[in-house]
Design a protein around this motif. Structure first.
Motif, mmCIF file in Angstrom:
data_model
loop_
_atom_site.group_PDB
_atom_site.id
_atom_site.type_symbol
_atom_site.label_atom_id
_atom_site.label_comp_id
_atom_site.label_asym_id
_atom_site.label_seq_id
_atom_site.Cartn_x
_atom_site.Cartn_y
_atom_site.Cartn_z
ATOM 1 N N LEU A 1 0.856 -1.186 0.000
ATOM 2 C CA LEU A 1 0.000 0.000 0.000
ATOM 3 C C LEU A 1 0.893 1.237 0.000
ATOM 4 C CD1 LEU A 1 -2.445 -1.420 2.666
ATOM 5 C CD2 LEU A 1 -2.813 -1.340 0.198
ATOM 6 N N THR B 1 1.961 1.359 4.040
ATOM 7 C CA THR B 1 2.005 0.083 4.762
ATOM 8 C C THR B 1 1.857 -1.056 3.761
ATOM 9 O OG1 THR B 1 -0.389 0.079 5.125
ATOM 10 C CG2 THR B 1 0.974 1.122 6.828
ATOM 11 N N ALA C 1 -0.367 -5.161 3.292
ATOM 12 C CA ALA C 1 -1.421 -6.005 3.846
ATOM 13 C C ALA C 1 -1.273 -7.436 3.352
ATOM 14 C CB ALA C 1 -2.791 -5.474 3.447
ATOM 15 N N ARG D 1 -8.389 -9.284 5.188
ATOM 16 C CA ARG D 1 -7.175 -8.450 5.082
ATOM 17 C C ARG D 1 -6.647 -8.130 6.469
ATOM 18 N NH1 ARG D 1 -7.428 -2.338 2.607
ATOM 19 N NH2 ARG D 1 -5.725 -1.523 3.838
ATOM 20 N N TRP D 2 -5.307 -8.154 6.597
ATOM 21 C CA TRP D 2 -4.622 -7.762 7.826
ATOM 22 C C TRP D 2 -3.514 -6.785 7.441
ATOM 23 C CZ3 TRP D 2 -6.101 -12.621 6.512
ATOM 24 C CH2 TRP D 2 -7.005 -13.258 7.363
ATOM 25 N N CYS D 3 -3.398 -5.672 8.152
ATOM 26 C CA CYS D 3 -2.425 -4.637 7.816
ATOM 27 C C CYS D 3 -1.149 -4.779 8.642
ATOM 28 C CB CYS D 3 -3.031 -3.258 8.057
ATOM 29 S SG CYS D 3 -4.454 -2.941 7.013
ATOM 30 N N TYR D 4 -0.029 -4.473 7.989
ATOM 31 C CA TYR D 4 1.309 -4.537 8.594
ATOM 32 C C TYR D 4 2.018 -3.226 8.340
ATOM 33 C CZ TYR D 4 0.541 -9.477 9.205
ATOM 34 O OH TYR D 4 0.027 -10.680 9.617
ATOM 35 N N ALA E 1 4.824 -8.142 6.378
ATOM 36 C CA ALA E 1 3.690 -8.873 5.796
ATOM 37 C C ALA E 1 4.147 -10.152 5.109
ATOM 38 C CB ALA E 1 2.946 -7.972 4.809
ATOM 39 N N TRP F 1 0.068 -8.552 12.829
ATOM 40 C CA TRP F 1 -0.639 -7.438 12.193
ATOM 41 C C TRP F 1 -0.999 -6.364 13.220
ATOM 42 C CZ3 TRP F 1 -5.520 -6.943 14.237
ATOM 43 C CH2 TRP F 1 -6.106 -8.081 14.794
ATOM 44 N N ARG G 1 -3.628 -3.969 12.273
ATOM 45 C CA ARG G 1 -5.009 -3.544 12.014
ATOM 46 C C ARG G 1 -5.725 -4.588 11.181
ATOM 47 N NH1 ARG G 1 -8.245 0.110 8.679
ATOM 48 N NH2 ARG G 1 -6.671 0.131 7.044
ATOM 49 N N HIS G 2 -6.960 -4.898 11.584
ATOM 50 C CA HIS G 2 -7.826 -5.809 10.832
ATOM 51 C C HIS G 2 -9.056 -4.996 10.430
ATOM 52 C CE1 HIS G 2 -10.786 -9.178 10.371
ATOM 53 N NE2 HIS G 2 -9.791 -9.564 9.593
ATOM 54 N N ARG H 1 -7.555 -3.576 16.366
ATOM 55 C CA ARG H 1 -6.185 -3.067 16.248
ATOM 56 C C ARG H 1 -5.324 -3.759 17.292
ATOM 57 N NH1 ARG H 1 -5.572 1.641 13.261
ATOM 58 N NH2 ARG H 1 -7.524 2.511 12.529
#
Length: 110
Positions: A38, A41, A43, A62-65, A71, A89, A91-92, A98
């Motif tokens: 992204l 970040t 995902a 989706r899971w954010c890193y 990731a 992660w 954020r989901h 979070r």
């Protein structure tokens, strides 16, 4: 991201889909585990079956890193057949959860 980082990322040993801008890390029982860079970040995104194109069809979870490297490492280590979600992660988006610093003990729902 520096040029060196960009060069390293494009040399990852995983198939790159330039249309979807994703790396497919693995496929487990028809679940495609992919990493999507992204702007700031990255995902892990997952979907069942082959992506037919279009954002509505892009992913089922989706899971954010904090970065692509984290990731990719988490996607490599994750066994979706044994675990519900990857680790690390922060954020989901689908659940609003979070985890500061990726720590499950600090999980909060926003």
């Amino acid at each position: 991201m520096t040029r060196i980082d960009a060069q390293v990322l494009h040399n990852l040993d995983y198939p790159w889909d330039p249309e979807g801008r994703i790396w497919t890390i693995k496929v487990v029982d028809d679940l495609h585990v992919m990493v999507h860079p992204l702007i700031f970040t990255a995902a892990i995104i997952v979907r069942h079956g082959v992506w037919a194109g279009g954002f509505a069809d892009f992913y089922t979870d989706r899971w954010c890193y904090h970065d692509v490297y984290a990731a990719v490492r988490a996607a490599e280590a994750w066994d979706p057949a044994q675990e519900d979600e990857p680790t690390g992660w922060h954020r989901h988006p689908l659940s609003g959860r979070r985890r500061p610093d990726g720590d499950p003990s600090k999980e909060e729902k926003v």
